[in-house]
Design a protein around this motif. Structure first.
Motif, PDB file in Angstrom:
ATOM      1  N   GLY A 108      31.391 -44.741   4.302  1.00 18.82           N
ATOM      2  CA  GLY A 108      30.757 -43.437   4.472  1.00 18.82           C
ATOM      3  C   GLY A 108      31.501 -42.277   3.852  1.00 18.82           C
ATOM      4  N   SER A 109      32.587 -42.555   3.145  1.00 15.89           N
ATOM      5  CA  SER A 109      33.379 -41.488   2.529  1.00 15.89           C
ATOM      6  C   SER A 109      32.604 -40.639   1.545  1.00 15.89           C
ATOM      7  N   ASP A 110      31.518 -41.201   0.994  1.00 17.49           N
ATOM      8  CA  ASP A 110      30.768 -40.443  -0.015  1.00 17.49           C
ATOM      9  C   ASP A 110      29.786 -39.440   0.592  1.00 17.49           C
ATOM     10  N   ALA A 111      29.672 -39.423   1.908  1.00 13.86           N
ATOM     11  CA  ALA A 111      28.744 -38.481   2.546  1.00 13.86           C
ATOM     12  C   ALA A 111      29.118 -37.051   2.160  1.00 13.86           C
ATOM     13  N   ALA A 112      28.099 -36.187   2.118  1.00 14.67           N
ATOM     14  CA  ALA A 112      28.305 -34.833   1.603  1.00 14.67           C
ATOM     15  C   ALA A 112      29.266 -34.015   2.451  1.00 14.67           C
ATOM     16  N   SER A 207      19.143 -38.725   8.486  1.00 16.97           N
ATOM     17  CA  SER A 207      18.298 -39.386   7.484  1.00 16.97           C
ATOM     18  C   SER A 207      18.687 -39.038   6.046  1.00 16.97           C
ATOM     19  N   ASP A 208      19.348 -37.871   5.828  1.00 17.03           N
ATOM     20  CA  ASP A 208      19.754 -37.566   4.442  1.00 17.03           C
ATOM     21  C   ASP A 208      21.176 -38.031   4.127  1.00 17.03           C
ATOM     22  N   GLY A 209      21.742 -38.845   5.009  1.00 15.29           N
ATOM     23  CA  GLY A 209      23.055 -39.437   4.712  1.00 15.29           C
ATOM     24  C   GLY A 209      24.232 -38.556   5.105  1.00 15.29           C
ATOM     25  N   THR A 210      23.942 -37.449   5.799  1.00 12.24           N
ATOM     26  CA  THR A 210      25.045 -36.595   6.250  1.00 12.24           C
ATOM     27  C   THR A 210      25.617 -37.159   7.543  1.00 12.24           C
TER      28      THR A 210
END
Ligand code: FAD
Ligand code: NDP
Length: 399
Positions: A108-112, A207-210
């Motif tokens: 999950g490191s790539d989350a905004a 849902s948007d990956g945050t």
């Protein structure tokens, strides 16, 4: 396609900037020196280093360019743009990269809204994310330098900050439990919460990956609008694996900062160099070591016969809130605390094999910091531990 230089520096950070400064000070001719950095800007710790010294003196600055491979036998580097750069002397100043959560099995490191902090781009991103969630929840993973300094900045910016780290107390590699408890209480008074002795196991996402929450091994779920991760670094040595001798995770160099290949020098975070004070080779991850190792390497290259062995005194420091501490030497052996832990000025010294080898001081004056640095350099023999522990102020036992 290729170009040749007498001196090439790979990396564009603190050590590279100081090495370039030293080359210019000692005199390099137009076109002799080249810096290759993957960052889009010149070495930026001090504006004068990049603007005042580097560009007007004919240094070739190759930015936004990653060195992809190195051949130390042929004395060549291959860049990401396909160019071959050859050198007579190479200075490796590639620093280190932040360890990622994925390396500890967490995705999950790539989350905004998950931030690391190593370079200017990271800093810009962190500020943007922080400003996007005013008054929100910040979770800081790691209780080291990045964790402590970022937690202070986030709470100053009015976020609700929780720090999470595996150790029993913050800054476990340097602070004693007593020193750590002073800072932890200070942070708590500022509103920072601590969850100690556990690690992050997973994130919850919307849902948007945050990221919306972090889940800890001890079962606690912490809501999160921003996550800042500072869980150590790894030196950027890949280019030279199998070509240069490595030690302590970095490139092993001698007291002239020269690697196992006589044309290649290493400086800054990536270099493991002999520390006379402790009688062993160490890699230091601090700016003072980057500056001094850089100057020493350039001196050794340009005036080898006049340049002796580096005799570096390890020096670490930090400033957060109204606090400011410095540490000199080595934190080995028996610890003796001194000063007023309920006030503003206190510290500790470390006595190893009957010698004073390290000193930590919070809230000291310039003169006191200079005095402890001088004292540690001498490594005085401490005859009487009892008298030393009774001394109200550590440095008075030394003189
Ligand atoms: P870096 O400054 O990391 O520079 C490495 C450079 O090499 C970068 O430009 C990178 O892009 C480049 N590079 C890497 N690989 C390649 C490649 N293959 N091709 C081209 N370029 C490449 N220390 C202190 O003592 N006190 C402090 O208060 C302090 N605060 C800090 C705050 C932050 C946020 C951080 C991240 C560090 C801090 N440090 C501090 C540590 C200090 O900044 C480092 O010790 C220092 O930057 C090391 O310098 P360096 O040149 O070795 O590495
Ligand atoms: P540090 O080594 O200072 O601290 C890392 C922290 O993360 C430790 O508390 C460590 O615990 C913890 N940790 C390790 N693994 C995990 C994990 N899986 N989950 C949670 N926590 C974990 O590194 P930083 O990342 O804070 O700093 C990076 C670099 O930046 C360092 O080289 C530092 O010197 C430099 N820096 C220096 C500053 C200064 O000198 N003032 C300021 C800012 C950065 P444990 O000890 O148990 O491994």
């Amino acid at each position: 396609m290729g170009r040749a230089f007498v001196y090439v520096i790979v990396g564009g950070g603190v050590a590279a900037g100081y090495a370039a400064h030293e080359f210019v000070k000692r005199g390099v001719s137009h076109g002799e020196l080249c810096i290759i950095s993957e960052e889009p800007v010149a070495p930026y710790e001090r504006p004068a280093l990049s603007k005042g010294y580097l560009l007007p003196e004919g240094i070739e600055l190759i930015l936004r360019t990653r060195v992809k491979s190195a051949d130390v036998r042929r004395k060549t580097l291959l860049t990401g743009t396909g160019e071959t750069i050859s050198y007579k002397y190479l200075i490796v100043a590639t620093g280190a990269r932040a360890l990622r959560l994925e390396e500890f099995g967490v995705n999950g490191s790539d989350a905004a809204n998950v931030c690391y902090l190593r370079d200017l781009a990271d800093a810009d991103r962190l500020v943007n994310v922080m400003q996007s969630c005013p008054g929100g929840n910040a979770v800081v993973i790691g209780g080291g330098y990045i964790g402590m300094e970022c937690a202070a900045s986030l709470v100053i910016n009015k976020l609700n900050v929780t720090m999470v780290f595996p150790d029993a107390h913050c800054m476990a590699r340097l602070f004693t439990p007593k020193i750590a408890s002073y800072y932890e209480e200070f942070y708590q008074c500022k509103g920072v919460k601590f969850v100690k002795g556990t690690v992050l196991t997973s994130f919850d996402f919307n849902s948007d990956g945050t990221v919306t929450a972090v889940n800890l091994k001890n079962g606690i779920k912490l809501p999160a609008d921003i996550v800042v991760v500072g869980i150590r670094i790894r030196p950027n040595t890949t280019l030279f694996e199998g070509q240069l001798t490595m030690e302590k995770g970095g490139i092993k160099v001698n007291a002239k900062m020269q690697s196992s290949n006589s044309s290649v020098f290493a400086i800054g975070d990536v270099a493991a160099f002999p520390i006379k004070l402790v009688g062993e080779t160490r890699r230091l991850e601090h700016v003072d070591a980057a500056r001094k190792s850089a100057r020493h390497a350039v001196a050794a290259i340009m005036e080898p016969e006049k340049t002796g062995e580096i005799d570096y005194l390890p020096f670490f420091y930090s400033r957060v809130f109204t606090l400011s501490w410095q540490f000199y030497g080595d934190n080995a052996g028996e610890v003796i605390h001194f000063g007023d832990f309920y006030g503003n000025t206190f510290g500790a010294y470390w006595i190893h094999k009957g010698h004073l080898v390290g000193c930590f001081l919070e809230g000291g004056t310039k003169e006191q910091y200079e005095a402890i640095a001088r004292a540690i350099r001498v490594k005085p023999r401490i005859e009487d531990l009892r008298r030393a522990s009774e001394a109200r102020f550590g440095i008075c036992i030394v003189f």
